[in-house]
Design a protein around this motif. Structure first.
Motif, PDB file in Angstrom:
ATOM      1  N   VAL A  65      11.875  14.936  71.530  1.00 30.83           N
ATOM      2  CA  VAL A  65      12.069  13.846  71.835  1.00 30.83           C
ATOM      3  C   VAL A  65      11.624  13.865  73.572  1.00 30.83           C
ATOM      4  CG1 VAL A  65      14.049  12.095  72.611  1.00 30.83           C
ATOM      5  CG2 VAL A  65      14.128  13.358  70.433  1.00 30.83           C
ATOM      6  N   VAL A  66      10.864  13.124  73.882  1.00 31.08           N
ATOM      7  CA  VAL A  66      10.513  13.047  75.058  1.00 31.08           C
ATOM      8  C   VAL A  66      11.338  12.242  76.060  1.00 31.08           C
ATOM      9  CG1 VAL A  66       8.693  12.104  76.845  1.00 31.08           C
ATOM     10  CG2 VAL A  66       7.991  13.305  74.696  1.00 31.08           C
ATOM     11  N   VAL A  67      11.950  12.689  77.299  1.00 28.13           N
ATOM     12  CA  VAL A  67      12.692  11.905  78.142  1.00 28.13           C
ATOM     13  C   VAL A  67      12.311  11.804  79.455  1.00 28.13           C
ATOM     14  CG1 VAL A  67      15.305  12.250  79.121  1.00 28.13           C
ATOM     15  CG2 VAL A  67      14.629  13.540  76.683  1.00 28.13           C
ATOM     16  N   PRO A  68      11.664  10.684  79.949  1.00 27.61           N
ATOM     17  CA  PRO A  68      11.423  10.487  81.214  1.00 27.61           C
ATOM     18  C   PRO A  68      12.537  10.217  82.201  1.00 27.61           C
ATOM     19  CG  PRO A  68      11.038   8.394  79.882  1.00 27.61           C
ATOM     20  CD  PRO A  68      11.501   9.454  78.982  1.00 27.61           C
ATOM     21  N   PHE A  69      12.251  10.896  83.235  1.00 30.97           N
ATOM     22  CA  PHE A  69      13.746  11.146  84.204  1.00 30.97           C
ATOM     23  C   PHE A  69      13.003  10.951  85.429  1.00 30.97           C
ATOM     24  CE2 PHE A  69      17.504  12.595  86.146  1.00 30.97           C
ATOM     25  CZ  PHE A  69      18.433  11.923  85.109  1.00 30.97           C
ATOM     26  N   PRO A  70      12.947   9.801  86.075  1.00 30.13           N
ATOM     27  CA  PRO A  70      11.996   9.369  87.342  1.00 30.13           C
ATOM     28  C   PRO A  70      13.050   9.625  88.620  1.00 30.13           C
ATOM     29  CG  PRO A  70      12.653   7.536  86.525  1.00 30.13           C
ATOM     30  CD  PRO A  70      13.206   8.516  85.338  1.00 30.13           C
ATOM     31  N   TYR A  71      13.545  11.072  88.789  1.00 26.90           N
ATOM     32  CA  TYR A  71      14.228  11.222  89.943  1.00 26.90           C
ATOM     33  C   TYR A  71      13.717  11.884  91.039  1.00 26.90           C
ATOM     34  CZ  TYR A  71      18.154  13.143  92.900  1.00 26.90           C
ATOM     35  OH  TYR A  71      18.954  13.363  93.983  1.00 26.90           O
ATOM     36  N   GLU A  72      13.623  11.632  92.250  1.00 30.32           N
ATOM     37  CA  GLU A  72      12.987  12.327  93.208  1.00 30.32           C
ATOM     38  C   GLU A  72      13.630  12.507  94.572  1.00 30.32           C
ATOM     39  OE1 GLU A  72       9.210  10.538  94.493  1.00 30.32           O
ATOM     40  OE2 GLU A  72       9.993   8.814  95.474  1.00 30.32           O
ATOM     41  N   GLY A  73      15.040  12.558  94.442  1.00 30.13           N
ATOM     42  CA  GLY A  73      16.132  12.862  95.523  1.00 30.13           C
ATOM     43  C   GLY A  73      15.960  14.204  96.055  1.00 30.13           C
ATOM     44  N   GLY A  74      15.397  15.113  95.122  1.00 35.48           N
ATOM     45  CA  GLY A  74      15.612  16.357  95.875  1.00 35.48           C
ATOM     46  C   GLY A  74      14.228  16.961  96.239  1.00 35.48           C
ATOM     47  N   VAL A  75      13.173  15.915  96.756  1.00 38.73           N
ATOM     48  CA  VAL A  75      12.005  16.624  97.239  1.00 38.73           C
ATOM     49  C   VAL A  75      12.183  16.743  98.754  1.00 38.73           C
ATOM     50  CG1 VAL A  75      10.706  15.329  95.507  1.00 38.73           C
ATOM     51  CG2 VAL A  75      11.175  14.292  97.650  1.00 38.73           C
ATOM     52  N   SER A  76      11.210  17.604  99.337  1.00 35.47           N
ATOM     53  CA  SER A  76      11.057  18.047 100.885  1.00 35.47           C
ATOM     54  C   SER A  76       9.833  17.842 101.386  1.00 35.47           C
ATOM     55  CB  SER A  76      11.575  19.459 100.758  1.00 35.47           C
ATOM     56  OG  SER A  76      10.578  20.281 100.014  1.00 35.47           O
ATOM     57  N   TYR A  77       8.732  17.174 100.612  1.00 33.12           N
ATOM     58  CA  TYR A  77       7.506  16.945 101.476  1.00 33.12           C
ATOM     59  C   TYR A  77       6.923  15.718 100.544  1.00 33.12           C
ATOM     60  CZ  TYR A  77       2.956  18.046 103.350  1.00 33.12           C
ATOM     61  OH  TYR A  77       1.733  18.098 103.987  1.00 33.12           O
ATOM     62  N   GLY A  78       6.046  15.750  99.879  1.00 29.39           N
ATOM     63  CA  GLY A  78       5.382  14.432  99.229  1.00 29.39           C
ATOM     64  C   GLY A  78       6.003  13.737  98.279  1.00 29.39           C
ATOM     65  N   LEU A  79       5.921  12.663  98.457  1.00 29.04           N
ATOM     66  CA  LEU A  79       6.768  11.618  97.517  1.00 29.04           C
ATOM     67  C   LEU A  79       5.978  11.280  96.214  1.00 29.04           C
ATOM     68  CD1 LEU A  79       8.587   9.265  99.842  1.00 29.04           C
ATOM     69  CD2 LEU A  79       9.561  11.430  98.753  1.00 29.04           C
ATOM     70  N   GLY A  80       6.455  10.524  95.333  1.00 29.27           N
ATOM     71  CA  GLY A  80       5.859   9.806  93.992  1.00 29.27           C
ATOM     72  C   GLY A  80       6.247  10.509  92.739  1.00 29.27           C
ATOM     73  N   THR A  81       7.129  11.632  92.904  1.00 30.87           N
ATOM     74  CA  THR A  81       7.520  12.002  91.634  1.00 30.87           C
ATOM     75  C   THR A  81       8.327  10.990  90.825  1.00 30.87           C
ATOM     76  OG1 THR A  81       9.467  12.960  92.590  1.00 30.87           O
ATOM     77  CG2 THR A  81       7.595  14.328  92.317  1.00 30.87           C
ATOM     78  N   GLY A  82       9.186  10.045  91.419  1.00 34.69           N
ATOM     79  CA  GLY A  82       9.797   9.044  90.886  1.00 34.69           C
ATOM     80  C   GLY A  82       8.984   8.056  89.733  1.00 34.69           C
ATOM     81  N   ASP A  83       7.617   7.850  90.247  1.00 38.82           N
ATOM     82  CA  ASP A  83       6.745   6.948  89.256  1.00 38.82           C
ATOM     83  C   ASP A  83       5.777   7.861  88.484  1.00 38.82           C
ATOM     84  OD1 ASP A  83       7.324   4.598  90.801  1.00 38.82           O
ATOM     85  OD2 ASP A  83       6.346   5.346  92.612  1.00 38.82           O
ATOM     86  N   ALA A  84       6.108   9.113  88.390  1.00 36.15           N
ATOM     87  CA  ALA A  84       5.267   9.987  87.521  1.00 36.15           C
ATOM     88  C   ALA A  84       5.563   9.854  86.133  1.00 36.15           C
ATOM     89  CB  ALA A  84       5.576  11.513  88.071  1.00 36.15           C
ATOM     90  N   PRO A  85       6.716   9.626  85.630  1.00 30.92           N
ATOM     91  CA  PRO A  85       6.738   9.588  84.315  1.00 30.92           C
ATOM     92  C   PRO A  85       6.251   8.565  83.544  1.00 30.92           C
ATOM     93  CG  PRO A  85       9.121  10.324  85.345  1.00 30.92           C
ATOM     94  CD  PRO A  85       8.015   9.736  86.467  1.00 30.92           C
ATOM     95  N   GLN A  86       6.555   7.378  84.262  1.00 26.95           N
ATOM     96  CA  GLN A  86       5.746   6.304  83.423  1.00 26.95           C
ATOM     97  C   GLN A  86       4.282   6.499  83.330  1.00 26.95           C
ATOM     98  OE1 GLN A  86       7.120   3.694  82.047  1.00 26.95           O
ATOM     99  NE2 GLN A  86       4.964   2.691  81.533  1.00 26.95           N
ATOM    100  N   ALA A  87       3.712   6.908  84.689  1.00 30.87           N
ATOM    101  CA  ALA A  87       2.226   7.206  84.613  1.00 30.87           C
ATOM    102  C   ALA A  87       1.897   8.194  83.450  1.00 30.87           C
ATOM    103  CB  ALA A  87       1.742   7.743  86.004  1.00 30.87           C
ATOM    104  N   VAL A  88       2.440   9.322  83.161  1.00 31.04           N
ATOM    105  CA  VAL A  88       2.210  10.269  82.137  1.00 31.04           C
ATOM    106  C   VAL A  88       2.493   9.806  80.734  1.00 31.04           C
ATOM    107  CG1 VAL A  88       3.323  12.416  80.875  1.00 31.04           C
ATOM    108  CG2 VAL A  88       3.209  12.294  83.583  1.00 31.04           C
TER     109      VAL A  88
END
Length: 293
Positions: free
Chosen positions: A24-47
């Motif tokens: 089971v694939v679980v997309p989880f678009p959270y990026e509250g823990g990053v410290s530099y570049g952004l964009g991880t929140g949109d990554a699961p949908q792109a994948v």
């Protein structure tokens, strides 16, 4: 659980059914823990979108991994508060493990990983964690938070002493001292390339059941370019696959995640590479059950 409207791979309907699926694939678009570049929140949908261009057939396995059943669930509304976010993902992983599913979490930043790790630890107290990453992630806190993506392996080691870290090439001096003091199983990229790390012995020292966490900055930029904290000199595609195949062959991998992809509109290659990586990992996990072509 609610099915996602963009299923991973878009397999024939009967192979994407949740009840019958083994993975089971679980997309989880959270990026509250990053410290530099952004964009991880949109990554699961792109994948997920990129995955629908991945061929079903895997030439290495000579079969089609989707035939073991791969479902994709919709991400629930994710709290902004890190502790509430982790509690939500932990409950989700609990439910999947209790139903005998193989959870594949698609992040999102690396701070999410302690939730599925904790879920696995509750079910399998004698577990190990194998990390693919450019960074050691052993800091107790970073930016005044113990839940930063730079702290995920410190949180993992609160659950288990059985860890193996692969591809590391960036750390601070306190992390280096900790690794030496506690004799942690850490293979830098240089050690792997020069044959200075005994990987079979390190794997043998781990428990049978392991969770695998892949931070995509472990890869060289010619494989995955879009990540929030890039480091030069990373793994090539086949280097990583050889390591993953060895791990899945010698250990019982009970769950995995792939994190730290940063979505960038100009880069279609990186999401596709992550989708292909997930396809390969599911294939390795269920290699014995995939019908031959």
């Amino acid at each position: 659980m609610t099915p996602h409207d963009t299923p991973f791979l878009a397999p024939p309907e009967e192979y994407g059914d949740f009840d019958a699926a083994r993975a089971v694939v679980v997309p989880f678009p959270y990026e509250g823990g990053v410290s530099y570049g952004l964009g991880t929140g949109d990554a699961p949908q792109a994948v997920l979108e990129a995955s629908q261009q991945v061929e079903f057939y895997d030439e290495e396995l000579d079969g089609e991994p989707y035939k073991v059943g791969i479902a994709t669930i919709a991400a629930p509304p994710i709290p902004a508060d890190a502790r509430h976010m982790l509690a939500l993902l932990e409950r989700t992983t609990d439910e999947l493990l209790n139903q005998g599913k193989f959870p594949v979490i698609v992040g999102g930043d690396h701070s999410i990983s302690s939730a599925p790790m904790r879920s696995v630890f509750k079910k399998y107290p004698d577990m190990g964690v194998i990390q693919f990453d450019a960074h050691a992630d052993l800091r107790e806190t970073y930016d005044d938070s113990p839940l930063s993506h730079a702290c995920v392996m410190a949180r993992a080691r609160e659950m288990t002493p059985h860890t193996l870290q692969l591809g590391i090439r960036s750390m601070d001096v306190e992390e280096a001292r900790l690794i030496r003091r506690e004799k942690l199983a850490v293979a830098t990229m240089r050690q792997l390339r020069q044959g200075l790390f005994d990987l079979p012995a390190a794997l043998a020292a781990l428990p049978e059941k392991v969770f695998v966490t892949v931070d995509v900055d472990v890869f060289d930029w010619n494989v995955i370019a879009s990540t929030g904290t890039p480091e030069p000199g990373g793994m090539g595609w086949y280097e990583a696959l050889d390591l993953l195949k060895m791990i899945f062959h010698t250990k019982h991998v009970v769950g995995c995640d792939v994190v730290e992809l940063s979505y960038r509109p100009h880069d279609a290659n990186s999401p596709y590479a992550v989708a292909k990586l997930i396809h390969k990992m599911i294939g390795y996990r269920f290699a014995a059950s995939i019908p031959p072509a």
